[in-house]
Scaffold this active site. Structure first.
Site, PDB file in Angstrom:
ATOM      1  N   LYS A 222      -0.664  -0.741  12.951  1.00 22.31           N
ATOM      2  CA  LYS A 222      -1.760  -0.849  13.913  1.00 22.31           C
ATOM      3  C   LYS A 222      -1.753  -2.242  14.557  1.00 22.31           C
ATOM      4  CE  LYS A 222      -6.765  -0.832  14.094  1.00 22.31           C
ATOM      5  NZ  LYS A 222      -8.015  -0.721  13.347  1.00 22.31           N
TER       6      LYS A 222
ATOM      7  N   LYS B 219      -3.049 -12.811   1.832  1.00 21.61           N
ATOM      8  CA  LYS B 219      -2.024 -12.877   2.887  1.00 21.61           C
ATOM      9  C   LYS B 219      -1.797 -14.334   3.305  1.00 21.61           C
ATOM     10  CE  LYS B 219      -3.055  -8.464   5.197  1.00 21.61           C
ATOM     11  NZ  LYS B 219      -3.519  -7.838   6.441  1.00 21.61           N
TER      12      LYS B 219
ATOM     13  N   HIS C 231      -1.659  15.586 -20.778  1.00 18.26           N
ATOM     14  CA  HIS C 231      -0.763  15.074 -21.820  1.00 18.26           C
ATOM     15  C   HIS C 231      -0.585  13.568 -21.710  1.00 18.26           C
ATOM     16  CE1 HIS C 231       0.308  19.180 -22.985  1.00 18.26           C
ATOM     17  NE2 HIS C 231       0.122  19.428 -21.694  1.00 18.26           N
TER      18      HIS C 231
ATOM     19  N   GLU D 267       5.020  -7.076   5.649  1.00 14.32           N
ATOM     20  CA  GLU D 267       5.917  -6.106   5.008  1.00 14.32           C
ATOM     21  C   GLU D 267       6.621  -5.244   6.051  1.00 14.32           C
ATOM     22  OE1 GLU D 267       2.771  -6.712   4.201  1.00 14.32           O
ATOM     23  OE2 GLU D 267       2.433  -6.594   2.036  1.00 14.32           O
TER      24      GLU D 267
ATOM     25  N   GLY E   6      -7.244   1.588   9.793  1.00 15.02           N
ATOM     26  CA  GLY E   6      -5.926   1.873   9.218  1.00 15.02           C
ATOM     27  C   GLY E   6      -5.954   2.998   8.189  1.00 15.02           C
ATOM     28  N   ARG E   7      -6.910   2.946   7.266  1.00 18.88           N
ATOM     29  CA  ARG E   7      -6.928   3.951   6.184  1.00 18.88           C
ATOM     30  C   ARG E   7      -7.493   5.289   6.638  1.00 18.88           C
ATOM     31  NH1 ARG E   7      -9.940  -0.409   5.454  1.00 18.88           N
ATOM     32  NH2 ARG E   7     -12.191  -0.280   5.174  1.00 18.88           N
TER      33      ARG E   7
ATOM     34  N   GLU F   8     -10.699   0.162  -0.669  1.00 17.14           N
ATOM     35  CA  GLU F   8     -10.652  -0.830   0.412  1.00 17.14           C
ATOM     36  C   GLU F   8     -11.954  -0.734   1.231  1.00 17.14           C
ATOM     37  OE1 GLU F   8      -6.797  -2.317   2.309  1.00 17.14           O
ATOM     38  OE2 GLU F   8      -7.586  -1.105   3.940  1.00 17.14           O
TER      39      GLU F   8
HETATM   40  O1  F6P Z   1      -4.075  -3.889   3.475  1.00 13.75           O
HETATM   41  C1  F6P Z   1      -4.733  -4.318   4.616  1.00 13.75           C
HETATM   42  C2  F6P Z   1      -4.405  -3.493   5.822  1.00 13.75           C
HETATM   43  O2  F6P Z   1      -4.969  -4.132   6.932  1.00 13.75           O
HETATM   44  C3  F6P Z   1      -4.861  -2.050   5.720  1.00 13.75           C
HETATM   45  O3  F6P Z   1      -6.190  -1.871   6.032  1.00 13.75           O
HETATM   46  C4  F6P Z   1      -3.921  -1.384   6.656  1.00 13.75           C
HETATM   47  O4  F6P Z   1      -3.913  -0.007   6.437  1.00 13.75           O
HETATM   48  C5  F6P Z   1      -2.634  -2.064   6.295  1.00 13.75           C
HETATM   49  O5  F6P Z   1      -3.004  -3.400   6.050  1.00 13.75           O
HETATM   50  C6  F6P Z   1      -1.539  -1.983   7.325  1.00 13.75           C
HETATM   51  O6  F6P Z   1      -1.903  -2.565   8.546  1.00 13.75           O
HETATM   52  P1  F6P Z   1      -1.082  -2.341   9.864  1.00 13.75           P
HETATM   53  O7  F6P Z   1      -1.120  -0.887  10.222  1.00 13.75           O
HETATM   54  O8  F6P Z   1      -1.764  -3.185  10.901  1.00 13.75           O
HETATM   55  O9  F6P Z   1       0.331  -2.799   9.622  1.00 13.75           O
END
Ligand code: F6P
Length: 521
Positions: free
Chosen positions: A200, A489, A377, A206, A260-261, A346
């Protein structure tokens, strides 16, 4: 209208619930059934293909009434209206929260229809084989590069709807760990692989690092001009996507009003549409929309997300439960719990209320679990005989996907027997050892759905979205921001520069300095 802000602990209902807990603390679930022959019917809801039984919880008529009073005192109705009408209820980021608009086929926003049309035409080309890679071959593999909401939702749905999948192999790479990236590339043919970079913000460490590594890997085989045939991006940050070198025709946009979520319903779900085809992807969205309408228009007493939220508030705030478990009885939902962990924790892991005041009551529930019968189990011992109260949602399906009647009967027998055992324990039975005693009286909700399908999965996910929002409203917190992920971060940037330079800054605390030193030794 404005988004309400009521301290729940100052409501009359909160005081009533506190008193009710004191008066009912010794109530046994089995006694509730003895007192009310009609309990299973009175404490369950049938809506479309969902049957939700919460009779195996400690909710009685007085508790239910007080919980419903709490919902009305915190102005839940107004809060729901504020969300659905696009008020900026995510106040700390000054944003509307409109993931429901992404699936509102009754009144679709033009910009949403446009992106859905783009998803449809793109996925049809990829699935039919019309989309060609740089050597003229059709696509066989799709890799989603993203993390958090840009990974968990699509990954969970693609796994859940595995039985609806076409010939495309869809995989997900999320962790910044190089081993994860390299393993994810294993066996891929660059000529027939499509990479979807989903972020987003398009600033997430990452995702950008993984995308760069994968881009380099790709360019070992071919040249820059072929990137356009193999790299797609989903983002709100169009300039950053262009800087990365993505062809403008390959960009799928999303909007700041999609958290995002809660974004699998937007172009973030592109990998889902690739895996199961556009029509089925739309069925998923339509199912969610049906749950949206149920949530927005049904009196709270018959409202599934609201009732499940209220029950959870009862256990979290009055009984003192420390966590809740989610146990889906199908391997298809093996990724549901990690997905729910982000959605719920979150959103509701907050300690400051909507007035900016520090909170002195419990908020976000800890959610955990895994699939039954496997979980039986593993950790069920603790749920049956441990010292903690762990309310659990059991999710099951009347029909399986592959018509394996004997297996399905055995699965459902376990599904039902477990909630029965948790409730009844060995009370009233002769047990020859204290170690074999089951106290019972352990609460569960059962969500029994006709069959797992795109439509019913859409409803189930939307159910939990609305449940978590309802809880956030009651706790007077902002469920739609996530400031709690920022500090780590920022500090990771500092530690990275120390690791790269080999110079450990003395501004770090002693433990951090020692760890950084050990790392370089
Ligand atoms: O973990 C924090 C966060 O901002 C989440 O809310 C989001 O889903 C994720 O990082 C990934 O963010 P992006 O889609 O901007 O890479």
């Amino acid at each position: 209208m404005s988004f309400p802000s009521v301290n729940p602990t100052q409501t009359k209902a909160w005081a009533a619930l506190t008193a009710l807990f004191e008066n009912t603390a010794n109530t046994n679930l089995q006694d509730l059934f003895k007192e009310d022959a009609n309990r299973a019917a009175a404490y369950s809801l049938q809506w479309q293909d969902f049957y939700v039984d919460f009779s195996k919880t400690h909710i009685n008529a007085a508790i239910k009434e007080a919980l419903l009073d709490l919902a009305s005192e915190v102005k839940l109705k107004e809060a729901i209206a504020a969300q659905f009408t696009g008020e900026h209820i995510n106040q700390t980021e000054d944003r509307a929260v409109l993931h429901t608009a992404l699936r509102n086929f009754s009144a679709m926003k033009p910009e949403v229809s446009e992106v859905l049309a783009q998803i449809k035409s793109f996925t049809e080309q990829v699935i039919s084989g019309a989309w060609k890679g740089y050597t003229g071959k059709s696509i066989t593999d799709v890799v989603n590069i993203g993390i958090g909401g840009s990974d968990l939702g699509p990954d969970m749905v693609v796994e859940a709807l595995r039985n609806q999948r076409n010939h495309l192999n869809v995989r997900f790479v999320s962790n910044v760990e190089g081993d994860h990236v390299i393993e994810s590339l294993n066996g891929l043919d660059p000529e027939t692989t499509l990479f979807i970079i989903v972020s987003k913000s398009f600033t997430t460490q990452e995702t950008l690092m993984n995308a760069q590594t994968i881009r380099k890997w790709f360019l070992q085989y071919t040249s820059e001009e072929n990137i356009a045939k193999h790299f797609i991006a989903v983002s709100t940050n169009i300039p950053a996507v262009k800087d990365f070198g993505i062809d403008p025709n390959n960009i799928f946009t999303m909007w700041d009003w999609v958290g995002g979520r809660f974004s699998l319903w937007s172009a973030v779900g592109l990998s889902i549409a690739c895996a199961i085809g556009y029509e089925q992807y739309e069925d998923l969205l339509r199912g969610a929309h049906e749950m949206d309408q149920h949530f927005a228009n049904t009196p709270f007493e018959q409202n599934i997300p609201v009732m499940l939220a209220l029950i959870s508030v009862w256990y979290n705030n009055f009984v003192g439960a420390e966590s809740e478990a989610v146990i889906p009885y199908t391997q298809y939902l093996t990724k549901l719990v990690p997905y729910l962990q982000q959605a719920i924790m979150e959103s509701n892991g907050k300690g400051v209320d909507r007035n900016g005041e520090v909170i002195d009551y419990q908020t976000g529930t800890i959610v955990w679990g895994s699939t039954g019968t496997n979980a039986q189990h593993a950790f069920f011992q603790l749920i049956h005989q441990g010292t903690k109260v762990i309310p659990a949602d059991f999710i099951g399906f009347k029909k399986d996907q592959h018509n394996q009647k004997a297996h399905q009967d055995a699965l459902m027998a376990n599904f039902i027997a477990q909630t029965q055992a948790l409730m009844t324990g060995t009370v009233g039975q002769q047990v020859d050892s204290p170690f074999k005693v089951f106290t019972g009286n352990r609460p569960t909700n059962t969500i029994l759905i006709d069959q797992l399908s795109p439509n019913s999965l859409g409803k189930l996910i939307a159910l939990y979205e609305h449940k978590l929002f309802t809880q956030g409203v009651i706790w007077n917190i902002f469920s739609y921001d996530q400031w709690g992920v920022q500090l780590g971060k920022v500090l990771a940037k500092n530690t990275l520069s120390d690791i790269e330079s080999g110079h450990v800054s003395e501004t770090h605390d002693g433990s951090t300095q020692a760890l950084l030193q050990h790392l370089s030794n």
